[in-house]
Write a protein that holds these residues in place. Structure first.
Motif, PDB file in Angstrom:
ATOM      1  N   ALA A  85       0.836  -1.209   0.000  1.00 37.96           N
ATOM      2  CA  ALA A  85       0.000   0.000   0.000  1.00 37.96           C
ATOM      3  C   ALA A  85       0.868   1.255   0.000  1.00 37.96           C
ATOM      4  O   ALA A  85       0.631   2.187  -0.783  1.00 37.96           O
ATOM      5  CB  ALA A  85      -0.948  -0.013   1.190  1.00 37.96           C
ATOM      6  N   GLU A  86       1.871   1.288   0.863  1.00 35.82           N
ATOM      7  CA  GLU A  86       2.734   2.476   0.913  1.00 35.82           C
ATOM      8  C   GLU A  86       3.516   2.644  -0.390  1.00 35.82           C
ATOM      9  O   GLU A  86       3.654   3.765  -0.889  1.00 35.82           O
ATOM     10  CB  GLU A  86       3.675   2.394   2.115  1.00 35.82           C
ATOM     11  CG  GLU A  86       2.950   2.626   3.427  1.00 35.82           C
ATOM     12  CD  GLU A  86       3.864   2.768   4.631  1.00 35.82           C
ATOM     13  OE1 GLU A  86       3.440   3.417   5.602  1.00 35.82           O
ATOM     14  OE2 GLU A  86       5.006   2.246   4.601  1.00 35.82           O
ATOM     15  N   GLU A  87       4.024   1.542  -0.942  1.00 33.74           N
ATOM     16  CA  GLU A  87       4.786   1.643  -2.195  1.00 33.74           C
ATOM     17  C   GLU A  87       3.910   2.160  -3.331  1.00 33.74           C
ATOM     18  O   GLU A  87       4.288   3.098  -4.033  1.00 33.74           O
ATOM     19  CB  GLU A  87       5.345   0.267  -2.589  1.00 33.74           C
ATOM     20  CG  GLU A  87       6.550  -0.173  -1.818  1.00 33.74           C
ATOM     21  CD  GLU A  87       7.012  -1.579  -2.193  1.00 33.74           C
ATOM     22  OE1 GLU A  87       7.921  -2.075  -1.511  1.00 33.74           O
ATOM     23  OE2 GLU A  87       6.471  -2.193  -3.140  1.00 33.74           O
ATOM     24  N   GLU A  88       2.762   1.527  -3.532  1.00 38.97           N
ATOM     25  CA  GLU A  88       1.927   1.901  -4.676  1.00 38.97           C
ATOM     26  C   GLU A  88       1.328   3.297  -4.542  1.00 38.97           C
ATOM     27  O   GLU A  88       1.168   3.998  -5.533  1.00 38.97           O
ATOM     28  CB  GLU A  88       0.820   0.872  -4.901  1.00 38.97           C
ATOM     29  CG  GLU A  88       1.345  -0.373  -5.580  1.00 38.97           C
ATOM     30  CD  GLU A  88       0.258  -1.279  -6.082  1.00 38.97           C
ATOM     31  OE1 GLU A  88      -0.746  -0.786  -6.644  1.00 38.97           O
ATOM     32  OE2 GLU A  88       0.413  -2.499  -5.912  1.00 38.97           O
ATOM     33  N   LEU A  89       0.981   3.688  -3.317  1.00 40.23           N
ATOM     34  CA  LEU A  89       0.412   5.020  -3.101  1.00 40.23           C
ATOM     35  C   LEU A  89       1.490   6.102  -3.018  1.00 40.23           C
ATOM     36  O   LEU A  89       1.180   7.284  -3.140  1.00 40.23           O
ATOM     37  CB  LEU A  89      -0.423   5.039  -1.824  1.00 40.23           C
ATOM     38  CG  LEU A  89      -1.672   4.161  -1.825  1.00 40.23           C
ATOM     39  CD1 LEU A  89      -2.271   4.106  -0.427  1.00 40.23           C
ATOM     40  CD2 LEU A  89      -2.695   4.652  -2.841  1.00 40.23           C
ATOM     41  N   VAL A  91       3.390   6.769  -0.275  1.00 41.27           N
ATOM     42  CA  VAL A  91       3.262   7.418   1.032  1.00 41.27           C
ATOM     43  C   VAL A  91       4.069   6.639   2.060  1.00 41.27           C
ATOM     44  O   VAL A  91       4.445   5.494   1.842  1.00 41.27           O
ATOM     45  CB  VAL A  91       1.788   7.507   1.498  1.00 41.27           C
ATOM     46  CG1 VAL A  91       0.944   8.284   0.497  1.00 41.27           C
ATOM     47  CG2 VAL A  91       1.186   6.140   1.748  1.00 41.27           C
ATOM     48  N   SER A  92       4.290   7.269   3.214  1.00 41.60           N
ATOM     49  CA  SER A  92       4.839   6.544   4.364  1.00 41.60           C
ATOM     50  C   SER A  92       4.040   6.989   5.583  1.00 41.60           C
ATOM     51  O   SER A  92       3.487   8.079   5.607  1.00 41.60           O
ATOM     52  CB  SER A  92       6.336   6.815   4.545  1.00 41.60           C
ATOM     53  OG  SER A  92       6.563   8.180   4.739  1.00 41.60           O
ATOM     54  N   LEU A 125      -3.379  10.923   3.583  1.00 38.28           N
ATOM     55  CA  LEU A 125      -2.140  11.552   3.130  1.00 38.28           C
ATOM     56  C   LEU A 125      -2.236  11.856   1.639  1.00 38.28           C
ATOM     57  O   LEU A 125      -2.939  11.161   0.908  1.00 38.28           O
ATOM     58  CB  LEU A 125      -0.960  10.587   3.368  1.00 38.28           C
ATOM     59  CG  LEU A 125      -0.750  10.104   4.805  1.00 38.28           C
ATOM     60  CD1 LEU A 125       0.191   8.921   4.827  1.00 38.28           C
ATOM     61  CD2 LEU A 125      -0.207  11.243   5.644  1.00 38.28           C
ATOM     62  N   PRO A 126      -1.503  12.862   1.165  1.00 35.02           N
ATOM     63  CA  PRO A 126      -1.472  13.083  -0.285  1.00 35.02           C
ATOM     64  C   PRO A 126      -0.730  11.915  -0.949  1.00 35.02           C
ATOM     65  O   PRO A 126       0.347  11.525  -0.495  1.00 35.02           O
ATOM     66  CB  PRO A 126      -0.702  14.394  -0.448  1.00 35.02           C
ATOM     67  CG  PRO A 126      -0.113  14.712   0.879  1.00 35.02           C
ATOM     68  CD  PRO A 126      -0.753  13.849   1.913  1.00 35.02           C
ATOM     69  N   VAL A 127      -1.329  11.341  -1.984  1.00 31.95           N
ATOM     70  CA  VAL A 127      -0.715  10.182  -2.638  1.00 31.95           C
ATOM     71  C   VAL A 127       0.133  10.618  -3.830  1.00 31.95           C
ATOM     72  O   VAL A 127      -0.173  11.593  -4.505  1.00 31.95           O
ATOM     73  CB  VAL A 127      -1.777   9.142  -3.075  1.00 31.95           C
ATOM     74  CG1 VAL A 127      -2.532   8.609  -1.871  1.00 31.95           C
ATOM     75  CG2 VAL A 127      -2.732   9.707  -4.098  1.00 31.95           C
ATOM     76  N   ARG A 128       1.204   9.878  -4.036  1.00 35.35           N
ATOM     77  CA  ARG A 128       2.092  10.051  -5.180  1.00 35.35           C
ATOM     78  C   ARG A 128       2.355   8.650  -5.732  1.00 35.35           C
ATOM     79  O   ARG A 128       3.410   8.065  -5.472  1.00 35.35           O
ATOM     80  CB  ARG A 128       3.399  10.716  -4.759  1.00 35.35           C
ATOM     81  CG  ARG A 128       3.243  12.146  -4.283  1.00 35.35           C
ATOM     82  CD  ARG A 128       4.520  12.730  -3.696  1.00 35.35           C
ATOM     83  NE  ARG A 128       5.139  11.935  -2.640  1.00 35.35           N
ATOM     84  CZ  ARG A 128       4.708  11.845  -1.374  1.00 35.35           C
ATOM     85  NH1 ARG A 128       3.645  12.504  -0.999  1.00 35.35           N
ATOM     86  NH2 ARG A 128       5.336  11.108  -0.487  1.00 35.35           N
TER      87      ARG A 128
END
Length: 171
Positions: A85-89, A91-92, A125-128
């Protein structure tokens, strides 16, 4: 290391580890492995939807209503869900995804079968999104997602997980 070289646990029909092999071999031989599917909602309750990149090993360029991916060798479903989830979005500090259910998915020969652990998480969180994984993305209201089910070509395993999720929620 390429995605096809990533080492995965090979499991049996009861989700017990019986060996390890590179992802490319697992797919080519149709071995059972493990995957995570995480439904991500924003602060307004909208669902993160994305179109996969054309370079994905399985189901390139199709739409998905989950983020996620394979569980690495020796990795738990819970750890893989948070990592993916953190990798694809992009975010951390994401809250730990909440596990909902598991099911054995049969791809009909595309890449074998995989145990699919379905989770949900709220991301404020803002996603990138990861450019290697995500070609397009948006947070869609559930009604719009439902309307798009008949219009867009969806990954079959994500669609199966989504239908099971809706059934569990009584929809």
């Amino acid at each position: 290391m390429s995605a096809s070289d990533e080492v995965l646990d090979v499991v049996d029909e009861h989700d017990r580890v019986v060996g390890r092999a590179p992802r490319g071999e697992v797919y080519a031989r149709g071995l059972i492995h493990r995957c995570t599917f995480i439904q991500v909602r924003d602060g307004e309750g909208r669902v993160f939807v994305h179109r996969r990149t054309p370079t994905k090993l399985v189901y390139p360029s199709l739409y998905d209503m989950f983020v996620g991916g394979v569980v690495g060798a020796g990795e738990s479903y819970d750890a893989a869900a948070l990592r993916e989830a953190e990798e694809e979005l992009g975010v951390s500090g994401l809250p730990r995804p909440v596990p909902l259910f598991r099911f054995l998915y049969d791809s009909g020969g595309v890449a074998g079968k995989w145990w699919s652990a379905v989770y949900e998480v709220r991301c404020e969180l803002p996603v990138r999104p990861q450019v290697e994984e995500v070609a397009w993305h948006a947070f869609l209201p559930e009604e719009e997602l439902t309307a798009r089910l008949a219009e867009w070509e969806w990954v079959p395993d994500g669609r199966a997980a989504y239908e099971r999720l809706l059934a569990r929620r009584g929809r």
